[in-house]
Design a protein around this motif. Structure first.
Motif, PDB file in Angstrom:
ATOM      1  N   SER A 116     -14.353   7.071   5.364  1.00 49.40           N
ATOM      2  CA  SER A 116     -13.670   5.805   5.128  1.00 49.40           C
ATOM      3  C   SER A 116     -14.594   4.669   4.731  1.00 49.40           C
ATOM      4  CB  SER A 116     -12.881   5.394   6.367  1.00 49.40           C
ATOM      5  OG  SER A 116     -11.761   6.244   6.482  1.00 49.40           O
TER       6      SER A 116
ATOM      7  N   ARG B 132      -1.886  -9.153   0.474  1.00 46.88           N
ATOM      8  CA  ARG B 132      -3.322  -8.854   0.444  1.00 46.88           C
ATOM      9  C   ARG B 132      -4.079  -9.812   1.366  1.00 46.88           C
ATOM     10  NH1 ARG B 132      -7.773 -10.552  -1.375  1.00 46.88           N
ATOM     11  NH2 ARG B 132      -7.045 -12.284  -2.635  1.00 46.88           N
TER      12      ARG B 132
ATOM     13  N   SER C 143     -14.891  -7.967   2.728  1.00 46.58           N
ATOM     14  CA  SER C 143     -13.517  -8.231   3.121  1.00 46.58           C
ATOM     15  C   SER C 143     -13.325  -9.726   3.423  1.00 46.58           C
ATOM     16  CB  SER C 143     -13.197  -7.365   4.331  1.00 46.58           C
ATOM     17  OG  SER C 143     -11.963  -7.663   4.847  1.00 46.58           O
TER      18      SER C 143
ATOM     19  N   PRO D 277      -9.110   3.305  10.418  1.00 43.94           N
ATOM     20  CA  PRO D 277      -8.665   4.502   9.709  1.00 43.94           C
ATOM     21  C   PRO D 277      -8.845   5.773  10.522  1.00 43.94           C
ATOM     22  CG  PRO D 277     -10.786   3.837   8.907  1.00 43.94           C
ATOM     23  CD  PRO D 277     -10.392   2.813   9.913  1.00 43.94           C
TER      24      PRO D 277
ATOM     25  N   SER E  20     -12.650  -3.767  10.885  1.00 48.52           N
ATOM     26  CA  SER E  20     -11.264  -4.192  11.086  1.00 48.52           C
ATOM     27  C   SER E  20     -11.135  -5.345  12.071  1.00 48.52           C
ATOM     28  CB  SER E  20     -10.403  -2.999  11.513  1.00 48.52           C
ATOM     29  OG  SER E  20     -10.907  -2.463  12.693  1.00 48.52           O
TER      30      SER E  20
ATOM     31  N   MET F  14       0.817  -1.215   0.000  1.00 48.80           N
ATOM     32  CA  MET F  14       0.000   0.000   0.000  1.00 48.80           C
ATOM     33  C   MET F  14       0.849   1.262   0.000  1.00 48.80           C
ATOM     34  SD  MET F  14      -3.122  -0.800   2.540  1.00 48.80           S
ATOM     35  CE  MET F  14      -3.840   0.811   2.326  1.00 48.80           C
TER      36      MET F  14
ATOM     37  N   LYS G  93       2.696   4.087  -1.536  1.00 44.71           N
ATOM     38  CA  LYS G  93       2.615   4.712  -2.855  1.00 44.71           C
ATOM     39  C   LYS G  93       3.966   5.344  -3.191  1.00 44.71           C
ATOM     40  CE  LYS G  93      -2.089   4.516  -3.228  1.00 44.71           C
ATOM     41  NZ  LYS G  93      -2.312   3.529  -2.191  1.00 44.71           N
TER      42      LYS G  93
ATOM     43  N   ASP H  60     -13.146 -11.981   0.214  1.00 45.63           N
ATOM     44  CA  ASP H  60     -11.886 -12.003  -0.520  1.00 45.63           C
ATOM     45  C   ASP H  60     -10.753 -12.673   0.257  1.00 45.63           C
ATOM     46  OD1 ASP H  60     -13.006 -10.891  -2.674  1.00 45.63           O
ATOM     47  OD2 ASP H  60     -12.087  -8.919  -2.503  1.00 45.63           O
TER      48      ASP H  60
ATOM     49  N   ARG I 153      -3.681  -8.723   4.974  1.00 43.36           N
ATOM     50  CA  ARG I 153      -4.444  -7.534   5.358  1.00 43.36           C
ATOM     51  C   ARG I 153      -5.837  -7.907   5.835  1.00 43.36           C
ATOM     52  NH1 ARG I 153      -2.575  -4.906   0.214  1.00 43.36           N
ATOM     53  NH2 ARG I 153      -0.505  -4.266   0.865  1.00 43.36           N
ATOM     54  N   ALA I 154      -6.256  -7.263   6.905  1.00 40.80           N
ATOM     55  CA  ALA I 154      -7.579  -7.439   7.497  1.00 40.80           C
ATOM     56  C   ALA I 154      -7.743  -8.786   8.189  1.00 40.80           C
ATOM     57  CB  ALA I 154      -8.704  -7.247   6.490  1.00 40.80           C
TER      58      ALA I 154
ATOM     59  N   MET J 223      -6.641  -2.401  10.013  1.00 43.44           N
ATOM     60  CA  MET J 223      -6.408  -0.989  10.250  1.00 43.44           C
ATOM     61  C   MET J 223      -7.707  -0.317  10.667  1.00 43.44           C
ATOM     62  SD  MET J 223      -5.162   1.621   7.319  1.00 43.44           S
ATOM     63  CE  MET J 223      -6.193   3.035   7.030  1.00 43.44           C
TER      64      MET J 223
END
Lengths: 263, 334
Positions: free
Chosen positions: A46, A29, A60, A40, A111, A1, A3, A63, A32-33, A38
């Motif tokens: 968000s 990926r 979430s 936010p 989260s 993530m 950038k 996936d 994550r979660a 997280m």
């Protein structure tokens, strides 16, 4: 993530035994979660405005190959909503129908839905009023105890930190300034930046002028040579201007990077 | 959706139709030309001499079409006729009625332009979304945008170019028209193929020049949406790339595009006047062009009125669909 132009320049990120920096984008990926989640900062924006809250908890899970049926996922989503003290009706609502505090709770529900080992809370209360702030932090604290997750709380509010965390790290311009238990840091802050942060806290009943830290943070692409804090440090010495201080342990569990304490 | 929301929308549609129909009545009246006199003169010149009592003949036809009445009375008759969808006779193609003429032309236009508008919309929107998506391949981020130049070229210029290159020079496709005139319109497969063959170039001229507009609009929205906090959070949720793209980014960026689609759908009925003229396509656009050239009041009224009603209905439908697409809108009416 991360950038561009940001990048991981080196080091390790260990979660259990796995080094996260070595994972592929797809493996990351999956982490994550489900393992690291997280909370936010700007909960107001968000949530996806065109999806119901519960669908945003469920997608979430969809996936992450959890092998759950649709009904089980709905059950988990409901459990997550209950855990953050939201009415189950909220799950069928859209984000614009919720208040700021409710949105933040909805974000927390997202989260925690997969019981991650680590929860990164990035200033989770910065957009909330103090009362809601307290309630949200209590919720996070209660969930942490129940799930046994580690919470990384990121923020500027030293008062909030003092109440909530066990061990804290102070960072300045991208590098660690100090690390230690919250008692050590508040009773014997080693780094001048930490000292000034604590001093800048307003004290109840003291109607004086707030103490800030003069100057501004340097640009990250144009850091001063030596210690990054040397432009604003009240105890600056010659050595600070050309030598980067080493981050080392001074008393057991209490680390700092400052020339003042090097003998 | 509440009842008052529905009622307000319906009222708005009628208001739009009424005011547009009024403009439609008065604008053609501003010219000092007399279409009946022109038409009769044209016929007279064909026979070589102006018959005696020519002015009386013009007068009697004016009476027949109601054009001898004062304007306000004509307006009332017009409004009454429009309200009953009584579109009357065409002046230039007398004794054919306006509904007859429109009925012949409208299906060509609807067939051609519905397909091309949809293709253009989906193609343009998808390209625009991919152009802005930060994980698209190099081709979408660098190469495709340069094709947008076509969006700045008027469709009839592209149409002329296509006719010259594809139809005239290489003789791959027919020059114009909707079907081969040596081919009798029978409803079989070969006739259908013939229609398809004739529609490729006008469709291409239309798609090439309009897809760019959709793409630019979508790209702009995608850039905005990607900067939103919910995109960062969605990524932290470990979502698959396609879900991030469709359910989060595209889904939110699409909202203004849908409004645009509905509006461009309603323009279909008016036909794309210039493209149809260039390709001699027998649709509403060509018919409208002829009607204006010959100042055929009733044909102009008829075509424009249908256009107005179509726009009104399209806006109404969008208003009804919008709350389903964007849950934030529904609350406005409560």
């Amino acid at each position: 993530m991360i950038k561009t132009p940001g990048r991981i320049s080196g080091g390790q990120i260990l979660l259990g035994d796995t080094d996260l920096t070595k994972l592929s984008e797809e493996e990351m990926r999956q982490v994550r979660a489900s393992q690291i989640s997280m909370v936010p900062q700007g909960a107001i924006n968000s949530l996806n405005p065109v999806m119901r809250v519960r669908d945003q908890i469920i997608d979430s899970m969809l996936d992450h190959n959890l092998g759950l049926s649709k009904a089980e996922m709905i059950e988990r989503a409901n459990a997550a909503l209950e855990a953050v003290e939201l009415n189950l009706k909220v799950g069928r609502m859209y984000p614009h129908e919720l208040s700021g505090g409710m949105k933040q709770r909805a974000c927390i529900a997202i989260s925690i839905a997969m019981s991650p080992q680590v929860i990164i809370a990035d200033e989770p209360t910065s957009a909330l009023d103090v009362v809601t702030q307290r309630q949200v932090m209590q919720t996070i604290g209660r969930l942490q105890e129940r799930m046994g997750s580690a919470v990384i709380l990121i923020g500027h509010d030293m008062g909030l930190m003092a109440q909530f965390v066990n061990r804290m790290a102070v960072m300045y311009a991208g590098s660690l300034a100090e690390l230690g238990s919250v008692q050590d840091i508040f009773t014997h802050p080693l780094h001048p930046y930490t000292q000034m942060l604590i001093e800048s806290l307003p004290v109840l009943g003291n109607r004086g002028v707030f103490k800030g830290i003069p100057g501004i943070t340097p640009l990250l692409r144009d850091l001063p040579p030596g210690c990054v804090f040397n432009t604003r440090c009240p105890h600056v010495m010659d050595v600070c201007r050309h030598k980067t201080p080493v981050f080392k342990e001074y008393t057991p569990g209490h680390w700092a990077a400052c020339h003042l304490h090097e003998k | 959706m509440s009842l008052s929301y529905l009622l307000r929308r319906i009222l708005l549609v009628f208001l739009i139709i009424w005011s547009a129909a009024t403009l439609n009545f008065f604008i053609p009246k501003l010219t000092p030309r007399n279409p009946l006199r022109e038409k009769l003169l044209e016929q007279a010149s064909r026979s070589g001499y102006i018959p005696p009592g020519f002015n009386e003949m013009v007068k009697s036809y004016e009476k027949k079409f109601g054009l001898d009445q004062p304007v306000w009375k004509q307006y009332l008759t017009y409004m009454n006729d429009m309200a009953h969808f009584n579109l009357g006779y065409s002046i230039s193609n007398f004794p054919k009625t306006v509904p007859e003429l429109i009925g012949q032309a409208i299906w060509w236009t609807i067939g051609l332009l519905t397909a091309t508008t949809l293709i253009s919309f989906f193609l343009g929107t998808l390209l625009g979304a991919l152009m802005a998506w930060s994980r698209s391949s190099f081709i979408f981020r660098q190469v495709v945008p340069s094709l947008l130049v076509l969006g700045a070229v008027p469709p009839f210029i592209v149409g002329l170019l296509l006719i010259y290159l594809v139809a005239f020079k290489w003789q791959l496709l027919p020059l114009g028209g909707a079907y081969d005139t040596t081919n009798l319109p029978t409803w079989d497969f070969s006739f259908f193929l013939d229609i398809l063959k004739h529609s490729i170039l006008p469709a291409l001229a239309f798609i090439l020049t309009t897809a760019g507009g959709w793409a630019i609009g979508m790209r702009g929205m995608m850039v905005t949406v990607q900067g939103e906090d919910y995109m960062t959070f969605a990524e932290a949720k470990g979502l698959k790339n396609w879900r991030l793209f469709y359910r989060y980014a595209v889904r939110n960026a699409l909202l203004p595009q849908i409004t645009g689609l509905a509006i461009s759908f309603s323009y279909i009925v008016g036909g794309s006047v210039l493209v149809e003229s260039v390709f001699r396509y027998p649709g509403l656009g060509s018919l409208l062009a002829t009607a204006i050239r010959q100042l055929d009041y009733f044909l102009i009224y008829g075509i424009v009125f249908i256009l107005i009603v179509a726009i009104g209905i399209a806006m109404f439908i969008v208003d009804l669909i919008y709350p389903l697409l964007d849950p934030r809108i529904a609350y406005e009416g409560k």
